[in-house]
Design a protein around this motif. Structure first.
Motif, PDB file in Angstrom:
ATOM      1  N   GLU A 196      43.120 -10.725  36.213  1.00 49.20           N
ATOM      2  CA  GLU A 196      42.627  -9.620  35.377  1.00 49.20           C
ATOM      3  C   GLU A 196      41.173  -9.850  34.962  1.00 49.20           C
ATOM      4  OE1 GLU A 196      45.390  -9.655  32.180  1.00 49.20           O
ATOM      5  OE2 GLU A 196      47.033  -8.776  33.350  1.00 49.20           O
TER       6      GLU A 196
ATOM      7  N   GLU B 118      37.070 -11.531  36.392  1.00 49.30           N
ATOM      8  CA  GLU B 118      36.112 -11.305  37.459  1.00 49.30           C
ATOM      9  C   GLU B 118      36.649 -11.738  38.824  1.00 49.30           C
ATOM     10  OE1 GLU B 118      32.865  -9.901  37.501  1.00 49.30           O
ATOM     11  OE2 GLU B 118      33.820  -9.131  35.694  1.00 49.30           O
ATOM     12  N   TYR B 119      37.791 -12.418  38.820  1.00 48.65           N
ATOM     13  CA  TYR B 119      38.390 -12.900  40.066  1.00 48.65           C
ATOM     14  C   TYR B 119      39.466 -11.928  40.584  1.00 48.65           C
ATOM     15  CZ  TYR B 119      36.114 -17.255  38.700  1.00 48.65           C
ATOM     16  OH  TYR B 119      35.176 -18.195  38.333  1.00 48.65           O
ATOM     17  N   LYS B 120      39.564 -10.774  39.977  1.00 54.82           N
ATOM     18  CA  LYS B 120      40.630  -9.823  40.323  1.00 54.82           C
ATOM     19  C   LYS B 120      40.629  -9.460  41.808  1.00 54.82           C
ATOM     20  CE  LYS B 120      42.149  -5.055  39.515  1.00 54.82           C
ATOM     21  NZ  LYS B 120      43.551  -5.394  39.804  1.00 54.82           N
ATOM     22  N   GLU B 121      39.479  -9.093  42.338  1.00 54.91           N
ATOM     23  CA  GLU B 121      39.405  -8.697  43.751  1.00 54.91           C
ATOM     24  C   GLU B 121      39.845  -9.832  44.665  1.00 54.91           C
ATOM     25  OE1 GLU B 121      36.031  -7.363  47.044  1.00 54.91           O
ATOM     26  OE2 GLU B 121      35.672  -6.963  44.906  1.00 54.91           O
ATOM     27  N   ASP B 122      39.466 -11.045  44.316  1.00 61.95           N
ATOM     28  CA  ASP B 122      39.823 -12.209  45.135  1.00 61.95           C
ATOM     29  C   ASP B 122      41.322 -12.472  45.086  1.00 61.95           C
ATOM     30  OD1 ASP B 122      36.903 -13.030  45.534  1.00 61.95           O
ATOM     31  OD2 ASP B 122      37.098 -13.032  43.351  1.00 61.95           O
TER      32      ASP B 122
ATOM     33  N   ARG C 270      36.978 -18.344  47.279  1.00 70.33           N
ATOM     34  CA  ARG C 270      36.509 -17.073  47.843  1.00 70.33           C
ATOM     35  C   ARG C 270      35.480 -16.438  46.921  1.00 70.33           C
ATOM     36  NH1 ARG C 270      37.130 -11.527  47.720  1.00 70.33           N
ATOM     37  NH2 ARG C 270      37.314 -10.485  49.742  1.00 70.33           N
ATOM     38  N   ASN C 271      35.770 -16.431  45.629  1.00 77.37           N
ATOM     39  CA  ASN C 271      34.863 -15.816  44.665  1.00 77.37           C
ATOM     40  C   ASN C 271      33.525 -16.536  44.629  1.00 77.37           C
ATOM     41  OD1 ASN C 271      33.790 -15.802  41.608  1.00 77.37           O
ATOM     42  ND2 ASN C 271      34.827 -13.861  42.051  1.00 77.37           N
TER      43      ASN C 271
ATOM     44  N   ASP D  84      43.684 -10.250  44.310  1.00 74.80           N
ATOM     45  CA  ASP D  84      44.367  -9.136  44.979  1.00 74.80           C
ATOM     46  C   ASP D  84      44.325  -9.291  46.497  1.00 74.80           C
ATOM     47  OD1 ASP D  84      44.896  -8.044  42.533  1.00 74.80           O
ATOM     48  OD2 ASP D  84      43.326  -6.517  42.615  1.00 74.80           O
ATOM     49  N   GLU D  85      43.172  -9.738  47.002  1.00 70.39           N
ATOM     50  CA  GLU D  85      42.989  -9.890  48.449  1.00 70.39           C
ATOM     51  C   GLU D  85      43.901 -10.965  49.026  1.00 70.39           C
ATOM     52  OE1 GLU D  85      41.374  -9.350  52.270  1.00 70.39           O
ATOM     53  OE2 GLU D  85      41.038  -8.139  50.465  1.00 70.39           O
TER      54      GLU D  85
END
Length: 357
Positions: free
Chosen positions: A59, A61-65, A85-86, A67-68
Motif C-alpha cells: 500500500e 510506494e512499492y505497490k506497483e512492484d 525491482r523498485n 502487484d506485479e
C-alpha cells in the motif's frame, strides 16, 4: 522470470553531451525523497508479521512492484523481489530524467550494481545456489539488463558466466577467475568501479565533478574504515590485507591505513581517535566490544547525515541526487533487514540493532 523490462543502456561516456538539467532533475528528486519512509515507520513494522509487512508495503510506494510480482511470489520472497525491482526502477528513472554531465555521473555511479550483480552470480555459482536464490539478490540498476542478468543466473557454471561477459568492461578482470580466487576477483572489481568513478572527474574544474569526487571519497573512507574494524576485531595484521583497501579516501589516506593495520585493537582505537570519524563512533567502541554492528551502523548513519547536510549547501548539483540514492538504498536495506530477521525468527532486539535510522 522477467520481473523487469530490459534496462540495457549504451555506454554512458557516449551520452556525456549536451546541457545538464540540474534544476529539473533535483526538483524531481526532492519530490521522490519526500516519499522515503519516515523513521517512525520502522518501529511499527517491527510489531507486524511478515504478511502484515507485505500488505503495508503493498500500500506504499512499492505497490506497483508488489502487484506485479504477487502472482509469482508471496510472503518474504514477494517483499524481497519487490524491493529489488523498485530500487532498479527508481534508479533507472534517474537516468531517464537527467541529461548531459548529470546523466553521465549518475550512470557511472550506478555501475556499482553491475559489480554487485556479477559478484552475486559468481558467488551463487561458487556456493551452488539455486537460480531463484541468485535472482532474489539481483538489482538491475546498472548498465546490465535484468534479462541479461537472469540469463547469467541460469548458467550451469562460472565459466559460462564469464564467457557471456566477454564483451563487457569487466571481462579484463573476470577472465582471470579460476573458480578458487573469488575474493581476489571481487576485490579487483570493486577497485575497478572506484577507479572508473575517479576517471569521470579527472582534472576537470567542473563544480559538480568536484562535488561528485568528494562524495565518492567519503564513501571510500567509510568502506576502508569498516574493513579495518573487521580485520582488527579478527586479530588480522597481515600486510597483504592492504590489498582489500581502496585508494582515494578523503580523510584516511592509504599511508594512514598502512600505519594502522599492524596495530593491536587497543592501539588502533587510540590512533583512530585522531580522525574526525571518531566523534561518530567513540561511545560504541571499546577494546572488549563483542560486535561491530553498532560501529558499522554509526558509520552508515554518518554518511547519510553528511550527504543530507551537503545537499542543503549545494541544492542545484549532483549532491541532492546522491543524497537521495543513499537514502533510498538505506530504506530498502532497512526493510530487507526487518523481513529477513522476521523470516529467520530473530529477536526484535537483534533486528533493531542492525537498522540504520
Amino acid at each position: 522470470m522477467q520481473l523487469l523490462q530490459k534496462f540495457k543502456r549504451g555506454n554512458s561516456r557516449s551520452r556525456f553531451t549536451g546541457h545538464s538539467n540540474y534544476a529539473y532533475t533535483t526538483a524531481r528528486v526532492r519530490a521522490m525523497k519526500s516519499k522515503i519512509l519516515p523513521n517512525e515507520t520502522y518501529p511499527r513494522l517491527m510489531n507486524m508479521g511478515i504478511y502484515e509487512i507485505a500488505r503495508f508495503i503493498g500500500e506504499s510506494e512499492y505497490k506497483e512492484d508488489v502487484d506485479e510480482l504477487a502472482r509469482q511470489y508471496e510472503g518474504a520472497d514477494l517483499i524481497e523481489h519487490a524491493l529489488n525491482r523498485n530500487l532498479a526502477v527508481t534508479f533507472t528513472k534517474l537516468i531517464k530524467i537527467s541529461e548531459g554531465e548529470l546523466n553521465y555521473l549518475i550512470s557511472e555511479n550506478l555501475k556499482q550494481y553491475d559489480v554487485w550483480n556479477i559478484k552475486t552470480i559468481l558467488r551463487g555459482k561458487y556456493c551452488k545456489a539455486s537460480t531463484e536464490d541468485i535472482l532474489e539478490a539481483i538489482v538491475a540498476a546498472g548498465s546490465l539488463s535484468y534479462t541479461f542478468l537472469s540469463e547469467l543466473a541460469t548458467k550451469s557454471n562460472y565459466e559460462e558466466v564469464v564467457s557471456e561477459l566477454e564483451n563487457t568492461e569487466y571481462y579484463a578482470i573476470l577472465r582471470n577467475y579460476n573458480g578458487t580466487n573469488l575474493s581476489e576477483i571481487e576485490n579487483q572489481l570493486d577497485k575497478m568501479y572506484y577507479a572508473g568513478l575517479f576517471a569521470t572527474t579527472g582534472s576537470s574544474k567542473s563544480k559538480d565533478r568536484k562535488l561528485f569526487a568528494r562524495f565518492i571519497r567519503i564513501g571510500i573512507d567509510i568502506k576502508n574504515l569498516t574493513t579495518l574494524f573487521r580485520l582488527k576485531k579478527a586479530g588480522i595484521t597481515d600486510p597483504d590485507m592492504m590489498d582489500l583497501m581502496v585508494e582515494g579516501g578523503l580523510k584516511l589516506k592509504i599511508s594512514d591505513i598502512e600505519r594502522m593495520l599492524p596495530l593491536s585493537f587497543e592501539d588502533f582505537i587510540a590512533e583512530l581517535s585522531k580522525y574526525t570519524y571518531w566523534e561518530e563512533i567513540s561511545d560504541v567502541v571499546s577494546p572488549d566490544m563483542v560486535s561491530l554492528i553498532d560501529v558499522e551502523s554509526r558509520l552508515k548513519k554518518h554518511r547519510l547525515k553528511s550527504a543530507a547536510s551537503f545537499s542543503n549547501v549545494y541544492p542545484l548539483s549532483i549532491v541532492p541526487i546522491m543524497d537521495y540514492m543513499l537514502s533510498k538504498q538505506n530504506e530498502v536495506s532497512n526493510l530487507r533487514i526487518i523481513i529477513r530477521g522476521k523470516a529467520a525468527n530473530l529477536s526484535d532486539e537483534l533486528i533493531r540493532e542492525q537498522l540504520v535510522i
